[in-house]
Design a protein around this motif. Sequence first.
Motif, PDB file in Angstrom:
ATOM      1  N   PHE A 132       0.826  -1.206   0.000  1.00  0.00           N
ATOM      2  CA  PHE A 132       0.000   0.000   0.000  1.00  0.00           C
ATOM      3  C   PHE A 132       0.865   1.263   0.000  1.00  0.00           C
ATOM      4  O   PHE A 132       0.506   2.273  -0.629  1.00  0.00           O
ATOM      5  CB  PHE A 132      -0.968  -0.003   1.184  1.00  0.00           C
ATOM      6  CG  PHE A 132      -2.255  -0.741   0.930  1.00  0.00           C
ATOM      7  CD1 PHE A 132      -3.069  -0.397  -0.147  1.00  0.00           C
ATOM      8  CD2 PHE A 132      -2.668  -1.769   1.747  1.00  0.00           C
ATOM      9  CE1 PHE A 132      -4.258  -1.064  -0.394  1.00  0.00           C
ATOM     10  CE2 PHE A 132      -3.857  -2.448   1.513  1.00  0.00           C
ATOM     11  CZ  PHE A 132      -4.653  -2.084   0.432  1.00  0.00           C
ATOM     12  N   LYS A 133       1.996   1.218   0.667  1.00  0.00           N
ATOM     13  CA  LYS A 133       2.911   2.365   0.647  1.00  0.00           C
ATOM     14  C   LYS A 133       3.458   2.586  -0.766  1.00  0.00           C
ATOM     15  O   LYS A 133       3.579   3.730  -1.226  1.00  0.00           O
ATOM     16  CB  LYS A 133       4.073   2.141   1.621  1.00  0.00           C
ATOM     17  CG  LYS A 133       3.689   2.232   3.094  1.00  0.00           C
ATOM     18  CD  LYS A 133       4.889   1.942   3.981  1.00  0.00           C
ATOM     19  CE  LYS A 133       4.508   1.914   5.457  1.00  0.00           C
ATOM     20  NZ  LYS A 133       5.681   1.563   6.312  1.00  0.00           N
ATOM     21  N   LEU A 134       3.793   1.490  -1.457  1.00  0.00           N
ATOM     22  CA  LEU A 134       4.283   1.593  -2.828  1.00  0.00           C
ATOM     23  C   LEU A 134       3.220   2.207  -3.745  1.00  0.00           C
ATOM     24  O   LEU A 134       3.542   2.957  -4.675  1.00  0.00           O
ATOM     25  CB  LEU A 134       4.678   0.215  -3.366  1.00  0.00           C
ATOM     26  CG  LEU A 134       5.937  -0.434  -2.779  1.00  0.00           C
ATOM     27  CD1 LEU A 134       6.115  -1.835  -3.339  1.00  0.00           C
ATOM     28  CD2 LEU A 134       7.168   0.409  -3.095  1.00  0.00           C
ATOM     29  N   LEU A 135       1.962   1.886  -3.470  1.00  0.00           N
ATOM     30  CA  LEU A 135       0.864   2.399  -4.282  1.00  0.00           C
ATOM     31  C   LEU A 135       0.433   3.799  -3.855  1.00  0.00           C
ATOM     32  O   LEU A 135      -0.287   4.484  -4.592  1.00  0.00           O
ATOM     33  CB  LEU A 135      -0.343   1.463  -4.179  1.00  0.00           C
ATOM     34  CG  LEU A 135      -0.209   0.076  -4.796  1.00  0.00           C
ATOM     35  CD1 LEU A 135      -1.395  -0.795  -4.397  1.00  0.00           C
ATOM     36  CD2 LEU A 135      -0.117   0.171  -6.314  1.00  0.00           C
ATOM     37  N   ASN A 136       0.852   4.201  -2.654  1.00  0.00           N
ATOM     38  CA  ASN A 136       0.390   5.464  -2.063  1.00  0.00           C
ATOM     39  C   ASN A 136      -1.131   5.464  -1.924  1.00  0.00           C
ATOM     40  O   ASN A 136      -1.808   6.450  -2.229  1.00  0.00           O
ATOM     41  CB  ASN A 136       0.848   6.666  -2.900  1.00  0.00           C
ATOM     42  CG  ASN A 136       0.716   7.979  -2.133  1.00  0.00           C
ATOM     43  OD1 ASN A 136       0.761   8.014  -0.900  1.00  0.00           O
ATOM     44  ND2 ASN A 136       0.528   9.073  -2.865  1.00  0.00           N
ATOM     45  N   LEU A 137      -1.645   4.335  -1.476  1.00  0.00           N
ATOM     46  CA  LEU A 137      -3.073   4.143  -1.278  1.00  0.00           C
ATOM     47  C   LEU A 137      -3.310   3.436   0.051  1.00  0.00           C
ATOM     48  O   LEU A 137      -2.369   3.017   0.728  1.00  0.00           O
ATOM     49  CB  LEU A 137      -3.676   3.309  -2.417  1.00  0.00           C
ATOM     50  CG  LEU A 137      -3.769   3.963  -3.797  1.00  0.00           C
ATOM     51  CD1 LEU A 137      -4.173   2.929  -4.841  1.00  0.00           C
ATOM     52  CD2 LEU A 137      -4.749   5.127  -3.795  1.00  0.00           C
ATOM     53  N   ASN A 138      -4.567   3.281   0.392  1.00  0.00           N
ATOM     54  CA  ASN A 138      -4.955   2.525   1.576  1.00  0.00           C
ATOM     55  C   ASN A 138      -6.088   1.581   1.185  1.00  0.00           C
ATOM     56  O   ASN A 138      -6.715   1.757   0.146  1.00  0.00           O
ATOM     57  CB  ASN A 138      -5.405   3.468   2.694  1.00  0.00           C
ATOM     58  CG  ASN A 138      -5.627   2.738   4.014  1.00  0.00           C
ATOM     59  OD1 ASN A 138      -4.967   1.738   4.301  1.00  0.00           O
ATOM     60  ND2 ASN A 138      -6.559   3.226   4.811  1.00  0.00           N
ATOM     61  N   GLY A 139      -6.336   0.584   2.009  1.00  0.00           N
ATOM     62  CA  GLY A 139      -7.420  -0.340   1.712  1.00  0.00           C
ATOM     63  C   GLY A 139      -7.522  -1.447   2.736  1.00  0.00           C
ATOM     64  O   GLY A 139      -6.842  -1.438   3.771  1.00  0.00           O
ATOM     65  N   ASN A 140      -8.381  -2.411   2.453  1.00  0.00           N
ATOM     66  CA  ASN A 140      -8.546  -3.565   3.333  1.00  0.00           C
ATOM     67  C   ASN A 140      -7.398  -4.541   3.130  1.00  0.00           C
ATOM     68  O   ASN A 140      -6.821  -4.624   2.043  1.00  0.00           O
ATOM     69  CB  ASN A 140      -9.868  -4.274   3.026  1.00  0.00           C
ATOM     70  CG  ASN A 140     -11.058  -3.339   3.126  1.00  0.00           C
ATOM     71  OD1 ASN A 140     -11.264  -2.691   4.138  1.00  0.00           O
ATOM     72  ND2 ASN A 140     -11.845  -3.276   2.057  1.00  0.00           N
ATOM     73  N   ARG A 141      -7.096  -5.323   4.189  1.00  0.00           N
ATOM     74  CA  ARG A 141      -5.959  -6.240   4.139  1.00  0.00           C
ATOM     75  C   ARG A 141      -6.384  -7.642   4.581  1.00  0.00           C
ATOM     76  O   ARG A 141      -6.794  -7.834   5.721  1.00  0.00           O
ATOM     77  CB  ARG A 141      -4.822  -5.728   5.031  1.00  0.00           C
ATOM     78  CG  ARG A 141      -4.506  -4.252   4.821  1.00  0.00           C
ATOM     79  CD  ARG A 141      -3.238  -3.821   5.518  1.00  0.00           C
ATOM     80  NE  ARG A 141      -3.177  -4.101   6.919  1.00  0.00           N
ATOM     81  CZ  ARG A 141      -3.474  -3.227   7.898  1.00  0.00           C
ATOM     82  NH1 ARG A 141      -3.905  -2.008   7.595  1.00  0.00           N
ATOM     83  NH2 ARG A 141      -3.348  -3.558   9.174  1.00  0.00           N
ATOM     84  N   ILE A 142      -6.289  -8.597   3.656  1.00  0.00           N
ATOM     85  CA  ILE A 142      -6.519 -10.007   3.964  1.00  0.00           C
ATOM     86  C   ILE A 142      -5.176 -10.706   3.825  1.00  0.00           C
ATOM     87  O   ILE A 142      -4.628 -10.808   2.734  1.00  0.00           O
ATOM     88  CB  ILE A 142      -7.556 -10.621   3.013  1.00  0.00           C
ATOM     89  CG1 ILE A 142      -8.920  -9.964   3.228  1.00  0.00           C
ATOM     90  CG2 ILE A 142      -7.648 -12.138   3.212  1.00  0.00           C
ATOM     91  CD1 ILE A 142      -9.978 -10.396   2.228  1.00  0.00           C
ATOM     92  N   SER A 143      -4.619 -11.151   4.928  1.00  0.00           N
ATOM     93  CA  SER A 143      -3.269 -11.713   4.922  1.00  0.00           C
ATOM     94  C   SER A 143      -3.271 -13.188   5.304  1.00  0.00           C
ATOM     95  O   SER A 143      -4.223 -13.689   5.912  1.00  0.00           O
ATOM     96  CB  SER A 143      -2.357 -10.932   5.873  1.00  0.00           C
ATOM     97  OG  SER A 143      -2.877 -10.939   7.192  1.00  0.00           O
ATOM     98  N   GLN A 144      -2.199 -13.863   4.912  1.00  0.00           N
ATOM     99  CA  GLN A 144      -1.998 -15.278   5.206  1.00  0.00           C
ATOM    100  C   GLN A 144      -3.236 -16.097   4.817  1.00  0.00           C
ATOM    101  O   GLN A 144      -3.725 -16.935   5.569  1.00  0.00           O
ATOM    102  CB  GLN A 144      -1.620 -15.474   6.670  1.00  0.00           C
ATOM    103  CG  GLN A 144      -0.295 -14.776   7.013  1.00  0.00           C
ATOM    104  CD  GLN A 144       0.244 -15.133   8.366  1.00  0.00           C
ATOM    105  OE1 GLN A 144       0.137 -16.280   8.799  1.00  0.00           O
ATOM    106  NE2 GLN A 144       0.863 -14.179   9.049  1.00  0.00           N
ATOM    107  N   ASN A 145      -3.727 -15.816   3.601  1.00  0.00           N
ATOM    108  CA  ASN A 145      -4.874 -16.530   3.017  1.00  0.00           C
ATOM    109  C   ASN A 145      -6.160 -16.363   3.799  1.00  0.00           C
ATOM    110  O   ASN A 145      -7.106 -17.125   3.609  1.00  0.00           O
ATOM    111  CB  ASN A 145      -4.557 -18.021   2.850  1.00  0.00           C
ATOM    112  CG  ASN A 145      -3.488 -18.262   1.818  1.00  0.00           C
ATOM    113  OD1 ASN A 145      -3.517 -17.681   0.745  1.00  0.00           O
ATOM    114  ND2 ASN A 145      -2.522 -19.110   2.143  1.00  0.00           N
ATOM    115  N   GLY A 146      -6.221 -15.359   4.674  1.00  0.00           N
ATOM    116  CA  GLY A 146      -7.434 -15.110   5.436  1.00  0.00           C
ATOM    117  C   GLY A 146      -7.311 -15.361   6.923  1.00  0.00           C
ATOM    118  O   GLY A 146      -8.289 -15.207   7.660  1.00  0.00           O
ATOM    119  N   SER A 147      -6.135 -15.723   7.384  1.00  0.00           N
ATOM    120  CA  SER A 147      -5.942 -15.914   8.823  1.00  0.00           C
ATOM    121  C   SER A 147      -6.111 -14.600   9.584  1.00  0.00           C
ATOM    122  O   SER A 147      -6.500 -14.589  10.756  1.00  0.00           O
ATOM    123  CB  SER A 147      -4.547 -16.486   9.106  1.00  0.00           C
ATOM    124  OG  SER A 147      -4.438 -17.806   8.627  1.00  0.00           O
TER     125      SER A 147
END
Length: 264
Positions: free
Chosen positions: A53-68
């Motif tokens: 998100f920092k690389l994109l200079n954006l923000n959003g929802n985060r689903i990590s480790q396949n949903g853990s």
Amino acid sequence: MIKLFATDLDGTLFRNYSTILEEDKRAMHMLHDHQITLTIATGRSDNEIQEIFKLLNLNGNRISQNGSFVHNADGELLHEQTFSPELSQTLYREIEKHGINYLVSTKDHIMTKDKNDFFKKYEDVFFFPLVESQAFDTEIGKTIIPSKFMIVGETPEVSAVQAELAKQYEGAMESYLSDPSCVDLVPKGISKGTALDRLLKTIDTAPEEIAVIGDSFNDISMFQMTPHSYAMASAHPDVKKHANYVVEHVHEAVADLKTKGLLG
């Protein structure tokens, strides 16, 4: 109209483990301009999504480790699931028996028992250094709480171990070929699709109001949620058949949604 766009990272938005195409960056900003929330859904850890998100200079929802782990755009933790202490220990011992390279993910770290030459080379894939620990034997399930095990190697080798472990631990875990060289083992019931469904329920968004894109077997559960599903052309045929559309790049999926008048 589309309210949310969910994208996988490796092999999809993030190419060759190192770059995001400028065209894809512009597409993500176009979604933002149309007030469409970006969601990153990946097998990677949450701190790595934050770097994207920092690389994109954006923000959003985060689903990590396949949903853990599921975080909304405000950074609130909506869901967290790790392996039980007992299953952590037995699964660790069983993986050790196979003599295969593996990594252990916790909420905040990716860990290895021995940062050997194989993993020093593999470490370049991640945004943060691997954490080496000689305490797996005694601390797995205690101070080291696994949310994911990653089996790493050549596709035939990791797939063979995946098949054996999936049969042995049926009903206790899920396994996904997240990359040709990596199988992810996560707690039962964990998937990107389940995580995305949890997220949608908190933001009053229906499945037909989202679009998703990915390239691996762990993306199929997202494809099955919505008619606006896109697979990368580089994906395995068994992955592509679950998506309604196939594209070469993420920005092509966004352009398709715009052409169909779905971006508002």
